[in-house]
Design an enzyme around this catalytic site. Sequence first.
Site, PDB file in Angstrom:
ATOM      1  N   ASP A 145       0.838  -1.204   0.000  1.00 12.32           N
ATOM      2  CA  ASP A 145       0.000   0.000   0.000  1.00 12.32           C
ATOM      3  C   ASP A 145       0.877   1.260   0.000  1.00 12.32           C
ATOM      4  O   ASP A 145       1.924   1.282  -0.642  1.00 12.32           O
ATOM      5  CB  ASP A 145      -0.920  -0.049   1.241  1.00 12.32           C
ATOM      6  CG  ASP A 145      -2.244   0.659   1.000  1.00 12.32           C
ATOM      7  OD1 ASP A 145      -2.240   1.896   0.910  1.00 12.32           O
ATOM      8  OD2 ASP A 145      -3.278  -0.023   0.891  1.00 12.32           O
ATOM      9  N   PRO A 153       0.121   5.295  17.867  1.00 14.07           N
ATOM     10  CA  PRO A 153       0.174   4.482  19.090  1.00 14.07           C
ATOM     11  C   PRO A 153      -0.669   3.209  19.034  1.00 14.07           C
ATOM     12  O   PRO A 153      -0.400   2.273  19.794  1.00 14.07           O
ATOM     13  CB  PRO A 153      -0.333   5.433  20.183  1.00 14.07           C
ATOM     14  CG  PRO A 153      -0.801   6.662  19.511  1.00 14.07           C
ATOM     15  CD  PRO A 153      -0.326   6.669  18.096  1.00 14.07           C
ATOM     16  N   HIS A 201      -3.663   5.904   3.723  1.00 13.16           N
ATOM     17  CA  HIS A 201      -4.430   4.746   3.249  1.00 13.16           C
ATOM     18  C   HIS A 201      -3.885   3.424   3.806  1.00 13.16           C
ATOM     19  O   HIS A 201      -4.641   2.588   4.315  1.00 13.16           O
ATOM     20  CB  HIS A 201      -4.405   4.751   1.717  1.00 13.16           C
ATOM     21  CG  HIS A 201      -5.279   3.723   1.075  1.00 13.16           C
ATOM     22  ND1 HIS A 201      -4.831   2.446   0.770  1.00 13.16           N
ATOM     23  CD2 HIS A 201      -6.565   3.784   0.650  1.00 13.16           C
ATOM     24  CE1 HIS A 201      -5.811   1.774   0.178  1.00 13.16           C
ATOM     25  NE2 HIS A 201      -6.876   2.552   0.100  1.00 13.16           N
ATOM     26  N   SER A 361     -11.159  -1.033  -0.447  1.00 18.06           N
ATOM     27  CA  SER A 361      -9.881  -0.990   0.276  1.00 18.06           C
ATOM     28  C   SER A 361     -10.049  -1.311   1.745  1.00 18.06           C
ATOM     29  O   SER A 361      -9.177  -1.927   2.357  1.00 18.06           O
ATOM     30  CB  SER A 361      -9.272   0.414   0.181  1.00 18.06           C
ATOM     31  OG  SER A 361      -8.649   0.610  -1.048  1.00 18.06           O
TER      32      SER A 361
END
Length: 421
Positions: A145, A153, A201, A361
């Site tokens: 990706d 975190p 993304h 996605s």
Amino acid sequence: MIVLLKIFALQLSLLFAADHASVPNQYLVKFKSQFTNLTIQNVKDTLGATEAEKLPSIERWYRITTSNNLSGLKLNSNIEFIEPNYYQYANKTPTDAKYSSQWGMRNTGQKDSDGNKGTAGVDIEIESVWDLTVGSPNVIVAVIDTGIDFKHPDLADNQFINEKEASGKKGIDDDGNGYVDDVSGYNFYSNKPNATDDHGHGSHCAGVIGARGNNDFGIAGVNWNVKMMPLKFLSASGSGDTEGAIKSITYAVNNGAKVLSNSWGGGGESRALKEAIEYALSKDVLFVAAAGNNTENTDQDPHFPSSYDVENIISVAALSNSGNLADFSNYGVKTVDLAAPGVNIMSTILGGTFEEWSGTSMATPFVAGVAALMLSVNPNLSALALKAKILATVRPMNSLQGKVLTGGFLNANGAVRASFY
Ligand SMILES: [Ca+2]
Ligand SMILES: [Ca+2]
Ligand SMILES: [Ca+2]
């Protein structure tokens, strides 16, 4: 069968090492094979127990109560195995602050960020899986990706680390895999080791697969424990080329990933890319691919890589919280296998924050994540077995009939419970 159970027992002990509350002063004890017919009094005398009960059906196991501690009991030479009487939890609900937004995990009919009301129960039924497994750090999932921001975190704990490079010398290919200083995946967009995310993304997809669960923060990934390997071949604007995709796939396959999550596509048909996926198949690696966001029937207008006819590909459409195919989602009874949650999915983005995003996605990493959970309970499952079990256990939906091969959407509970054999 014995081997599988042993593996499973090992997983449990690894996974719950940090939070394994047990019934005070109680232990489950297995006596060695020469002790087949002990009386309760024998058991109590041997272990200094105030109380003992034989467990039904499993040989030579007793539940005992004693004020002696575990390490003392372990020294007893009559005992084959001993463990605390752990508390078990039904339908484990994590403590993550944004969990109530994760309709894909638990759909109570809550509204998403667009105000669309969900249909209670339209979720991947993961909570009863988390009772069995929350994943394993021994399973590596490649996220092919825009990279992954492991400064986030909720992602940091589940970063794949190439130990030989991490403890090696700068400027040297310490593990001899052809890449210098590839401590955590690789960046094939810029041809350098640093595969951090400059778009968001890849990090969003990674959060679905493996945001740390039950840490009071953010979201819970499908896997609370897993190792995610970032392969970056898409730029800060989200585009890349076929060469970068091929290098990402082959790197992931050659460096230990068993599941590849591919939330990208749309290029022309490429023989080379298809052969890279066939290479993954030859190495027993699963290739999970987004079906694409063009509202098209890909049986007629193929979308690549999801539409390549290669056995290890699972092609994933997007489902909404009401149980309908997303209006943008591609479909096709020959070329799309199943649906998974893909509309207004809460996950991790850049800057340590969270947002709801939509797309095939977002659906793809749910399937990749469930494949990783399956491997956590049975590392011996082949790529094709993973695919077969995921497809065989979908939850059928009228809205998906005639749209996807299975006519259903991802069911984590069915898939993981089918993975023990
Ligand atoms: Ca290297
Ligand atoms: Ca090095
Ligand atoms: Ca979390």
